[in-house]
Structure formats: structure tokens, C-alpha cells
Design a protein around this motif. Structure first.
Motif, PDB file in Angstrom:
ATOM      1  N   GLN A 138      39.679 -20.951 -25.181  1.00  0.00           N
ATOM      2  CA  GLN A 138      39.763 -21.481 -26.673  1.00  0.00           C
ATOM      3  C   GLN A 138      38.572 -21.028 -27.262  1.00  0.00           C
ATOM      4  O   GLN A 138      37.643 -21.239 -26.636  1.00  0.00           O
ATOM      5  N   CYS A 139      38.667 -20.899 -28.425  1.00  0.00           N
ATOM      6  CA  CYS A 139      37.354 -21.008 -29.411  1.00  0.00           C
ATOM      7  C   CYS A 139      37.877 -21.910 -30.488  1.00  0.00           C
ATOM      8  O   CYS A 139      38.555 -21.106 -31.495  1.00  0.00           O
ATOM      9  N   ASP A 140      37.392 -22.997 -30.775  1.00  0.00           N
ATOM     10  CA  ASP A 140      37.897 -23.923 -31.803  1.00  0.00           C
ATOM     11  C   ASP A 140      37.139 -23.837 -32.879  1.00  0.00           C
ATOM     12  O   ASP A 140      36.035 -23.357 -33.079  1.00  0.00           O
ATOM     13  N   ALA A 154      32.242 -23.457 -35.995  1.00  0.00           N
ATOM     14  CA  ALA A 154      33.033 -22.950 -34.786  1.00  0.00           C
ATOM     15  C   ALA A 154      32.438 -23.763 -33.526  1.00  0.00           C
ATOM     16  O   ALA A 154      31.254 -23.889 -33.592  1.00  0.00           O
ATOM     17  N   ASP A 155      33.435 -24.016 -32.888  1.00  0.00           N
ATOM     18  CA  ASP A 155      32.839 -24.763 -31.418  1.00  0.00           C
ATOM     19  C   ASP A 155      33.164 -23.489 -30.358  1.00  0.00           C
ATOM     20  O   ASP A 155      34.270 -23.267 -29.839  1.00  0.00           O
ATOM     21  N   MET A 156      31.869 -22.879 -30.020  1.00  0.00           N
ATOM     22  CA  MET A 156      32.314 -21.749 -29.023  1.00  0.00           C
ATOM     23  C   MET A 156      31.782 -22.144 -27.823  1.00  0.00           C
ATOM     24  O   MET A 156      31.494 -21.489 -26.895  1.00  0.00           O
ATOM     25  N   LEU A 159      33.832 -20.822 -24.676  1.00  0.00           N
ATOM     26  CA  LEU A 159      33.708 -19.396 -24.730  1.00  0.00           C
ATOM     27  C   LEU A 159      32.363 -18.892 -24.047  1.00  0.00           C
ATOM     28  O   LEU A 159      32.254 -18.029 -23.160  1.00  0.00           O
ATOM     29  N   GLU A 160      31.240 -19.495 -24.863  1.00  0.00           N
ATOM     30  CA  GLU A 160      29.860 -19.074 -24.453  1.00  0.00           C
ATOM     31  C   GLU A 160      29.715 -19.473 -22.921  1.00  0.00           C
ATOM     32  O   GLU A 160      29.272 -18.820 -22.032  1.00  0.00           O
ATOM     33  N   THR A 180      40.352 -14.047 -26.905  1.00  0.00           N
ATOM     34  CA  THR A 180      40.269 -15.137 -27.568  1.00  0.00           C
ATOM     35  C   THR A 180      40.172 -14.529 -29.077  1.00  0.00           C
ATOM     36  O   THR A 180      39.075 -13.658 -29.469  1.00  0.00           O
ATOM     37  N   VAL A 182      38.012 -14.947 -32.177  1.00  0.00           N
ATOM     38  CA  VAL A 182      36.354 -15.398 -32.377  1.00  0.00           C
ATOM     39  C   VAL A 182      36.079 -15.129 -33.447  1.00  0.00           C
ATOM     40  O   VAL A 182      36.677 -14.418 -34.443  1.00  0.00           O
ATOM     41  N   THR A 186      31.233 -11.778 -32.783  1.00  0.00           N
ATOM     42  CA  THR A 186      31.060 -12.462 -31.648  1.00  0.00           C
ATOM     43  C   THR A 186      30.947 -11.654 -30.445  1.00  0.00           C
ATOM     44  O   THR A 186      29.842 -11.742 -29.580  1.00  0.00           O
ATOM     45  N   LEU A 335      37.002 -19.800 -39.027  1.00  0.00           N
ATOM     46  CA  LEU A 335      35.906 -18.801 -38.070  1.00  0.00           C
ATOM     47  C   LEU A 335      35.255 -17.805 -38.973  1.00  0.00           C
ATOM     48  O   LEU A 335      34.108 -17.429 -38.800  1.00  0.00           O
TER      49      LEU A 335
END
Ligand SMILES: NC(=O)c1ccc[n+]([C@@H]2O[C@H](COP(=O)([O-])OP(=O)(O)OC[C@H]3O[C@@H](n4cnc5c(N)ncnc54)[C@H](O)[C@@H]3O)[C@@H](O)[C@H]2O)c1
Length: 560
Positions: A138-140, A154-156, A159-160, A180, A182, A186, A335
Motif C-alpha cells: 500500500q501507499c496511503d 502521502a504515507d510512503m 513502500l519505501e 502500487t 504512487v 515516485t 497523492l
């Protein structure tokens, strides 16, 4: 102390201990060696959520011209208490996602138990064995205010973290396909530097082979085909990555019938996803003001929309229901807006429509609480302590996905107003947004924080038995167009509720005949965008007032 992960049906699975990791990797090495002997490519799908679990099975199911499986697929899921259960379930051939699409369980069963080319694991070491890694984590987008997407980010993190782990484990020639959704930019400006750094640390001189191709999956009746038999857009950070991603997608998806669009750069593929979903969010938000206009001017917006839809150029006009919900539409515009400043460094504010659309959709459900209050008031009942049944917890019809559903906001606002809430949904066993409201969807990011008096909602169970749910209800809110609700009979509803109720239609579920019958039964009806109910109510009242006074009401209704 042992930790457990509990599946939605209540089965407990112990999380792996330290010593389980090397054993698990040994098992994978053996299986992969055998599979390579068949000439199969090893594909690792990272993140077994709504997208990854089914994508993994679609890839495993792909065959060559002779009908032989071309890939061996390892589904990789981090062993968190919330998600570990997906691994043992998938390894039994059971789908970790519930769906109305009968192909989902069949596909997963076939690949795991018959073709035996799909397994699930918890160890990141599996990445060492992969020729292709598909990233479906997920990438929220975390919102800090209700109805103001600009206050958010963005809550990466997931993903990161995933990209770092991938960079630490994969071989230099492994293709990494980010599916995902993004923030645009990204893949090139976040993922590529992370992976390069990891490669350099390991002494790998080659550049990572990174690609992006977003998912258009629709969890519902056509879940599987919305992945396999659907158009895809893709791109890669360099020519080799682009070549590899095109080859991979052509091998696993039905690209002959649904051709691939290959764009020059990943940022174009990423932007395509955000624009596509912002467009959809915008056309839905646009109808919010016309919905209110209709309610206040005696118009049935459902009939108006149906009249417009016959025009082919306008066939995608859709009624928004109580907000939009789902994982994607409430966040994707955010995003894009966030990326403009925080990835690309612009200071000006070019976005007007995209954030406004998300804000409107995010708060539309609150109006349902007002309609409920007004309907009960018309019946002479106060909303405080009224027993209100919400039909449907998920964000759309015939799925069990409750993420950001309009129903959540309805429950929260009405609870704040003092009502007692109960919920029925045939697809949802646990409504985690309430059951685990202090940690779900992320700690301190529950919508709970925008409302008062929410503590008791931890105990809000989801009833599966409709009759039981209805007993003694003052109000029934039709919140989702689940097929189970489309043909419910007003007489039965009123009988099981034990008397006249307020009925709130959020999705054009009731036809005029049913609305009329509810009024005849002494109920009050209101609906989003359904201004014409007042006309039906007046007609019912008028016909009742014309009856000779000595005819008992029940008898009179039988004659109508
Ligand atoms: N759900 C949809 O309908 C849909 C449609 C189109 C696109 N998408 C996009 O697809 C992406 C995935 O969505 P989803 O609905 O499957 O999300 P999800 O939250 O259901 O699944 C993500 C999974 O990734 C796992 N995960 C996170 N970090 C991990 C790690 N380091 N290693 C292994 N696993 C890890 C999580 O535990 C979870 O199981 C999102 O970007 C979403 O926007 C979703």
C-alpha cells in the motif's frame, strides 16, 4: 511470548519465530530449484492484499501456447499480527480476500493445489530467488482533517521500506514492477535512488530495472478479469526495464485483446492512474450539489440520471451514493496534489477541482445523518437513543471491502448524535474500522478522531441475520446496493422491525412502488437525491383522507 495473527473467521496462527526463517528459506530454495528445471521464471509478488493476492494467482495461471505454466509465483507478505494469516490460508489454496467473483477461489485453488505453482511466504530472503518482483504494497494518503485533503500527506513508509528490502536482496537483473498507486514521480525520484543506494552498498554497479504499471482491479463480480482481461499502461526507468515489463505483462495478461499502452516514462504511467481516478472522483462529486438541489425541489435525481444516460456521450454519469469510499478514489487525488509540492518542489497552488472533489466525496455521507434526523423528527421520535440499522458496511455493492465506506461516516455521525447503531452486511464479518478503531487503518488515523462519543463503537458487531438485525429498529438506512437489499419487501421489513420505521435510501434502491408502500404502512421515507418522495407521501395521505371514516385502515389498504 508467542504472538498470533487471527483470520477473519477466527482461526489463530502463530507468528514465525526466528528459527523458522532459515527453515522456510531452505524449503523455498528446494521448490524453486525444481521449478527452474521446468524452465519457469520465478515471480515474487510483494504484499498479499486485495491486489497482490489475486495478481499472484493470475500470474501463476498464465500458460504458454502448449498450456504449460510459465511462471512459479511466490506471494510474500510481512508476518504482522494483522496480516500473517493470509500466508497459511493461501498455502492451503484458500483466498485471503472474499469476493463475489466465483473465479477468485477457483483460480487460487487451481494454482496452489493442482498446478502447484503458487505458494506464499513470510521471509524476505525469497526475494533472492526472484526474476521478477511485483510490488503490491500500500501507499496511503493520511488526512489530518475531515473534508480537507490539503491537510494531509502521502504515507510512503510501507513502500519505501519494501523498496529498501528489495534493493538489499534481489539480483541485479531482477525486474521490479511497481503496481502500487504512487505519487507521480515516485518510481524515478524515490524508488530508483533507494534501490541504487542499496545496489551500490552491495557493490552492484548495474542500474536497477524498475518499471511502473498501475492496477485497475475492481474487487467485485469481475475481480479476476479486471486484472487479467483489461487494458494496462506501463513504462520503465530505462530501455531494458521497459522491454522487460512489456514482455512480462504480455506473458501474463490478455494483452492481445486488451492491448498495452507503453508510455515514455514511469511518471506518465503514475500520472495516468491519478488522473483517471481524479476524473472519476470529480464526476461523482459533481452530482452532490444536484443531489441537494433535487431533494429541495421535488426531483428524483435517479430518474434524471437515467434520462441523461441514454445519451451515449453521457453514459458514465453515475449517482454517488453516500460518498465514494474504497481504497483508491478517496486518496489518489491527494497523492497527486502532494507530489506537486513535495516531490517536484513547486510552491504555487494549481489544484482546484481535484481536492474539492475528494473533499465533497469525503463528507457527503454526513448528509445521511441529517435525513435520518429529519425523518425521525417527522415521526415524532427523537434521534437520541433511536435504534438505527445500517444495511451495508462496505464501500460498494457485493464486496466485503469496508475501506473508507460512506457507511462508516453515517455510523460515526449518528452515534455522535446519540443514536444506537446496528449494522448488517452479508459480506463483512468484522468491521475493523470500528472493532480496532484505535489502530486501524493506522494508529491515530481512525476517522474516530473527528467525532465525539465513539468509544462504544468498538463493540459494534456486524449482524449476518437480517431478521435479527431488523427487530425493534426505528430506522433502516439502505447504504449499499448489495443484491440482498434490492428486492426487500416493505411489508416484511415493517413486520420484522415490529412497526413503522424511518427508511433512508442512499442509493436509489427503492422504486416508487416501494416508497408508496412504506408510506402506506405508516413509515417515513427520505433519500439522497430523492426529492419526489414528498409527492408520493402527499398522494398517500390524500388517498387515505378520502376514505370513508368508518372503514378501518387495514381494510382500506387491502382495497387499494
Ligand atoms: N484495492 C483496489 O481496488 C485497488 C485498485 C487499483 C489499485 N490499487 C492499488 O494497489 C495497491 C495495493 O492495494 P491493496 O488494496 O492490495 O492494499 P492492501 O492494503 O490490501 O494490501 C497491501 C499488502 O501489502 C502488505 N505489505 C506492506 N508492506 C509490506 C512489506 N514490506 N512486505 C510484504 N508485504 C507488505 C500489507 O501487509 C498488505 O497485506 C495500492 O497502491 C492501491 O492504491 C488498489
Amino acid at each position: 511470548m508467542s504472538q498470533y495473527s487471527i483470520s477473519p473467521t477466527g482461526e489463530r496462527f502463530q507468528l514465525p519465530a526466528q528459527e523458522d526463517y532459515s527453515k522456510e528459506f531452505g524449503r523455498l530454495e528446494d521448490v524453486v530449484q525444481n521449478q527452474r528445471a521446468f524452465g519457469r521464471e520465478i515471480v515474487l509478488v510483494m504484499g498479499l492484499g486485495f491486489v497482490g493476492a489475486v495478481m499472484a494467482a493470475v500470474v501463476a495461471d498464465a500458460t504458454d501456447e502448449k498450456g504449460n505454466p510459465m511462471k512459479f509465483v511466490i506471494g510474500m507478505q510481512r508476518p504482522s499480527t494483522r496480516s500473517f494469516w493470509k500466508i497459511p490460508l493461501l498455502n492451503r489454496g484458500i483466498s485471503p480476500v472474499s469476493s463475489e467473483d466465483p473465479e477468485v477461489p477457483l483460480l487460487i485453488h487451481r494454482c496452489v493445489n493442482e498446478k502447484k505453482n503458487l505458494i506464499a511466504t513470510f521471509t524476505y530472503d525469497a526475494l533472492k530467488l526472484a526474476d521478477v518482483v511485483v510490488v503490491d504494497v500500500q501507499c496511503d494518503y493520511l488526512k489530518e482533517a475531515l473534508g480537507n485533503i490539503r491537510e494531509g500527506r502521502a504515507d510512503m513508509d510501507a513502500l519505501e521500506e519494501s523498496l529498501e528490502i528489495i534493493g538489499q536482496h534481489i539480483g541485479p537483473k531482477t525486474l521490479v514492477l511497481i503496481e502500487t498507486t504512487v505519487a507521480p514521480g515516485t518510481t524515478e525520484q524515490v524508488a530508483n535512488p533507494i534501490m541504487k543506494k542499496m545496489f551500490r552498498k552491495r557493490g552492484i554497479k548495474a542500474d536497477p530495472l524498475l518499471a511502473h504499471s498501475f492496477e485497475r482491479v475492481m474487487p467485485g463480480r469481475n475481480y479476476v478479469s479486471s486484472i487479467r482481461d483489461f487494458w494496462r499502461v506501463c513504462s520503465g526507468v530505462n530501455d531494458e526495464a521497459k522491454r522487460r515489463v512489456v514482455k512480462f505483462l504480455k506473458e501474463v495478461l490478455n494483452t492481445e485483446k486488451y492491448p498495452l499502452t507503453v508510455l515514455d516514462r514511469p511518471i506518465e504511467s503514475e500520472t495516468a492512474k491519478i488522473v483517471e481516478n481524479s476524473f472519476r472522483a470529480t464526476i461523482l462529486a459533481f452530482l452532490d450539489e444536484w443531489s441537494l438541489f433535487s431533494e429541495r425541489n421535488g426531483i428524483d435525481l435517479i430518474k434524471v440520471i437515467n434520462a441523461i444516460k441514454v445519451r451515449p456521450t453521457h453514459s458514465n454519469i453515475i449517482f454517488p451514493g453516500p460518498g465514494i469510499g474504497g481504497y483508491c478514489l478517496p486518496k489518489d487525488g491527494g497523492l497527486g496534489v502532494w507530489a506537486y509540492r513535495h516531490i517536484h518542489g513547486f510552491e504555487d497552488d494549481i489544484f482546484k477541482i481535484t481536492p474539492l472533489a475528494v473533499n465533497i466525496n469525503d463528507t457527503r455521507a454526513l448528509h445521511v445523518a441529517q435525513l435520518t434526523r429529519d425523518a425521525l423528527r417527522n415521526m415524532g421520535r427523537p434521534i437520541a437513543s433511536a435504534e438505527i440499522l445500517v444495511l451495508g458496511a462496505s464501500y460498494r455493492e457485493d464486496v466485503g471491502d469496508t475501506r473508507y465506506s460512506g457507511s462508516e461516516l453515517i455510523v460515526r455521525r449518528l452515534t455522535e448524535m446519540g443514536a444506537e447503531l446496528r449494522v448488517h452486511d452479508p459480506y463483512v464479518l468484522h468491521w475493523w474500522e470500528f472493532e480496532k478503531q484505535d489502530e486501524y487503518p493506522a494508529s491515530s488515523h481512525s476517522l474516530k478522531r473527528f467525532f465525539r462519543g465513539q468509544e462504544k463503537l468498538k463493540d459494534l458487531g456486524v449482524e449476518q441475520d437480517l431478521k435479527k438485525a431488523l427487530y425493534g429498529a426505528d430506522t433502516v438506512i439502505f447504504a449499499v446496493r448489495h443484491k440482498h437489499y434490492l428486492s426487500l419487501d416493505p411489508d416484511e421489513i415493517v413486520k420484522y422491525a415490529n412497526g413503522p420505521i424511518a427508511v433512508i435510501d442512499c442509493f436509489g434502491i427503492l422504486d416508487d412502488e416501494k416508497i408508496e408502500r412504506y408510506f402506506q404502512l405508516g413509515c417515513e421515507v427520505k433519500g439522497l437525491g430523492r426529492g419526489h418522495v414528498k409527492r408520493i407521501k402527499d398522494q398517500v395521505r390524500e388517498s387515505k383522507s378520502q376514505l370513508p371514516l368508518d372503514i378501518p385502515m387495514q381494510f382500506a389498504e387491502d382495497k387499494m
